[in-house]
Scaffold this motif. Structure first.
Motif, PDB file in Angstrom:
ATOM      1  N   ASN A  37      65.499  16.903  13.697  1.00 59.12           N
ATOM      2  CA  ASN A  37      66.630  17.725  13.873  1.00 59.12           C
ATOM      3  C   ASN A  37      67.748  17.084  13.996  1.00 59.12           C
ATOM      4  OD1 ASN A  37      67.021  17.497  16.455  1.00 59.12           O
ATOM      5  ND2 ASN A  37      64.900  18.612  16.570  1.00 59.12           N
ATOM      6  N   LEU A  38      69.068  17.679  13.708  1.00 62.47           N
ATOM      7  CA  LEU A  38      70.169  16.920  13.659  1.00 62.47           C
ATOM      8  C   LEU A  38      70.702  16.524  15.088  1.00 62.47           C
ATOM      9  CD1 LEU A  38      72.499  19.444  11.463  1.00 62.47           C
ATOM     10  CD2 LEU A  38      71.609  16.978  10.877  1.00 62.47           C
ATOM     11  N   THR A  49      67.545  24.676  17.304  1.00 54.80           N
ATOM     12  CA  THR A  49      66.483  23.758  16.865  1.00 54.80           C
ATOM     13  C   THR A  49      67.589  22.600  16.581  1.00 54.80           C
ATOM     14  OG1 THR A  49      64.959  25.129  15.923  1.00 54.80           O
ATOM     15  CG2 THR A  49      65.266  22.919  14.837  1.00 54.80           C
ATOM     16  N   HIS A  50      68.645  22.713  15.995  1.00 54.59           N
ATOM     17  CA  HIS A  50      69.722  21.919  15.402  1.00 54.59           C
ATOM     18  C   HIS A  50      70.848  21.332  16.169  1.00 54.59           C
ATOM     19  CE1 HIS A  50      67.424  20.718  11.446  1.00 54.59           C
ATOM     20  NE2 HIS A  50      67.158  22.159  11.549  1.00 54.59           N
ATOM     21  N   PRO A  72      67.352  24.338   5.682  1.00 55.70           N
ATOM     22  CA  PRO A  72      68.190  23.212   5.450  1.00 55.70           C
ATOM     23  C   PRO A  72      68.361  22.792   4.079  1.00 55.70           C
ATOM     24  CG  PRO A  72      65.869  22.562   6.210  1.00 55.70           C
ATOM     25  CD  PRO A  72      66.003  24.111   6.196  1.00 55.70           C
ATOM     26  N   VAL A  84      70.485  17.834   5.383  1.00 54.04           N
ATOM     27  CA  VAL A  84      70.152  17.996   6.446  1.00 54.04           C
ATOM     28  C   VAL A  84      69.229  16.574   6.687  1.00 54.04           C
ATOM     29  CG1 VAL A  84      69.002  18.871   8.489  1.00 54.04           C
ATOM     30  CG2 VAL A  84      70.660  20.270   6.867  1.00 54.04           C
TER      31      VAL A  84
END
Length: 386
Positions: free
Chosen positions: A41-42, A74-75, A373, A377
Motif C-alpha cells: 500500500n501507498l 488501507t492506503h 487501484p 499505484v
C-alpha cells in the motif's frame, strides 16, 4: 553402570526440554519474510519519506461509501475534509455552528491513527454572506470583521485543539500576477487580515502547525508574490509554519521544472512544504492557464468531454507517466516535503468531473470508479521501495 544410567537419564531429560528446532526455525523464517516483504500500500511504501493523504467528502464521512473508506484506511495516513470544515458549511447562519460532520471526520482520523489536516479557516470563497453584513444587511466595518475572524478561528481551532495537527489558515489570497486578491477580507482589512488569522490560530492552539495554501504556485509571478508575502509575515514575527502547493495539474501543465522551483523556494523560507489537493486532469482545458479558481465556469461542449465511457489505453499510459514523473520529483525532495494529499479517493467523486465544465467524465486520481487501484499505484509502490 549405575552412573551411566543416571547420566543417560539426565541426557534424555534435557533433550526432552529443548525447544522444537523446526518450529523455532519456522518462526524465525516467518519473521524474516515479514520484515523483507514488500509493502503493498501507498502509506507503508512511503513511510519515512512523507505522509500520504487524501480528501474526504461529506458522504464518505457520514458512512454512505464504506468501500471508499476501506481504500482510505488501507492506503492513506493523513486526511483533510474537502468541504465540511469550510465556514459556509460550519456556520451557514450567524452563531449557529453545526459540527456534526466535522466531528465525525476528526473522530475517523483519530480512530485510524491518521494525521488530521484542517481546511480552511479564512477563504474568500465559500464564506457565508452574513459574515460581512450587519443585521440590517449593511457591510460591516474593519473592527467588526476583525472580531468575526477571531471569533470564528477561536471557535473552530479551539474545538479541535490538540486533535487537528495542521491547519490551512488562509487559502488563496494571492493572484497569478503575485498581487493580493481584492477579496472582502482584503477590502476591509488590507493585508492585515492574513496576520490576524495566523496570530489568532496560534493563540487558539499553540502546538498546531499553520499553513498558507494556494493554487498555481508554479507560475513564477505568483510564486514570487507568495514568497514576498510570507517573508513580510515572518519579519513581523507572525507564526507561519508551512505552505501548501495545490497540485491541480494537467497532462502538460505546469512544467515540472517550475513545480520544482516552487518546492525549493518555499523550503528556503525555512517552512514545511506540502503538496495539497493533488490530481491530474486528462481532459482538455477551456483556458490557457488553468488554475483552480473555483468561480470559473464554462459551457459544456461534447468535444470537451472526449472520454465519457472509458479512458483509452494510450491516455492511461500517459497519465501513469505524468503521475510517476511528479512522484519522482516528490521523492527527490522528500527532505522538504511533509505530505502529499490527493484531492479525492476515486475518479467518481473528484471535483474535476464538474469543474470548470459541468457534466464531464474525468480520471484524475489513483483509484478508479470501482475503487480498484490503477496501475500507477503499483508503480508508485515500486518507485518508493526500490
Amino acid at each position: 553402570m549405575k552412573n551411566l544410567f543416571y547420566l543417560f537419564t539426565i541426557l534424555l531429560f534435557f533433550l526432552g526440554c529443548k525447544p522444537n528446532r523446526s518450529e523455532s526455525d519456522i518462526a524465525m523464517s516467518d519473521t524474516v519474510t515479514l520484515e523483507n516483504e514488500k509493502p503493498q500500500n501507498l502509506k507503508d511504501a512511503l513511510k519515512g519519506k512523507f505522509l500520504m493523504g487524501t480528501a474526504l467528502n461529506t458522504r464518505q464521512i457520514e458512512g454512505f461509501n464504506p468501500a471508499e473508506m476501506e481504500v482510505v484506511k488501507t492506503h492513506f495516513n493523513s486526511i483533510v475534509a474537502e468541504n465540511c470544515m469550510k465556514s459556509g458549511r460550519l456556520v451557514p447562519r450567524r452563531d449557529n455552528y453545526n459540527f456534526e460532520t466535522a466531528d465525525k471526520f476528526v473522530q475517523f482520523g483519530e480512530d485510524h491513527n491518521m494525521v488530521i489536516h484542517g481546511h480552511t479557516l479564512v477563504w474568500h470563497s465559500q464564506t457565508p454572506r452574513w459574515f460581512f453584513k450587519d443585521d440590517a444587511g449593511n457591510e460591516i466595518d474593519r473592527e467588526e470583521l476583525t472580531k468575526r475572524i477571531k471569533s470564528h478561528i477561536n471557535t473552530v481551532v479551539g474545538r479541535y485543539k490538540g486533535r487537528i495537527k495542521t491547519w490551512d489558515v488562509v487559502n488563496e489570497a494571492v493572484l497569478d500576477d503575485g498581487s493580493l486578491r481584492k477579496s472582502k477580507f482584503y477590502n476591509l482589512l488590507g493585508e492585515d487580515f492574513i496576520k490576524i488569522a495566523f496570530e489568532t490560530a496560534h493563540e487558539a492552539d499553540p502546538n498546531a502547525e499553520l499553513y498558507y495554501n494556494d493554487y498555481s504556485t508554479s507560475i513564477p509571478e505568483k510564486r514570487e508574490g507568495i514568497v514576498r508575502m510570507i517573508k513580510k509575515l515572518q519579519a513581523q514575527g507572525v507564526p507561519i509554519h508551512g505552505v501548501g502547493m495545490q497540485g491541480h495539474v494537467g497532462m502538460d501543465y505546469p512544467e515540472l521544472e517550475e513545480f520544482e522551483k516552487t518546492i525549493e523556494a518555499f523550503a528556503a523560507l525555512d517552512l514545511k512544504v506540502a503538496v495539497t489537493e493533488f490530481d491530474i486532469t486528462v481532459l482538455p482545458s477551456p483556458w490557457e492557464n488553468q488554475g483552480a479558481e473555483i468561480s470559473a465556469n464554462f459551457e459544456y461542449k461534447e468535444e470537451m468531454n472526449p472520454y465519457p465511457d472509458k479512458l483509452p489505453d494510450s491516455v492511461n499510459v500517459a497519465f501513469n507517466k505524468r503521475c510517476l514523473d511528479f512522484f519522482k520529483l516528490f521523492l527527490k525532495h522528500q527532505d522538504k516535503l511533509d505530505k502529499i494529499t490527493m484531492w479525492g479517493v476515486n475518479d467518481g467523486n473528484s471535483w474535476r468531473n464538474n469543474w470548470p465544465i459541468g457534466g464531464r467524465t474525468d480520471y484524475p486520481l489513483l483509484f478508479d470508479r470501482q475503487n480498484k487501484p490503477k496501475p500507477i499505484v503499483g508503480n508508485l509502490v515500486d518507485l518508493a521501495t526500490q
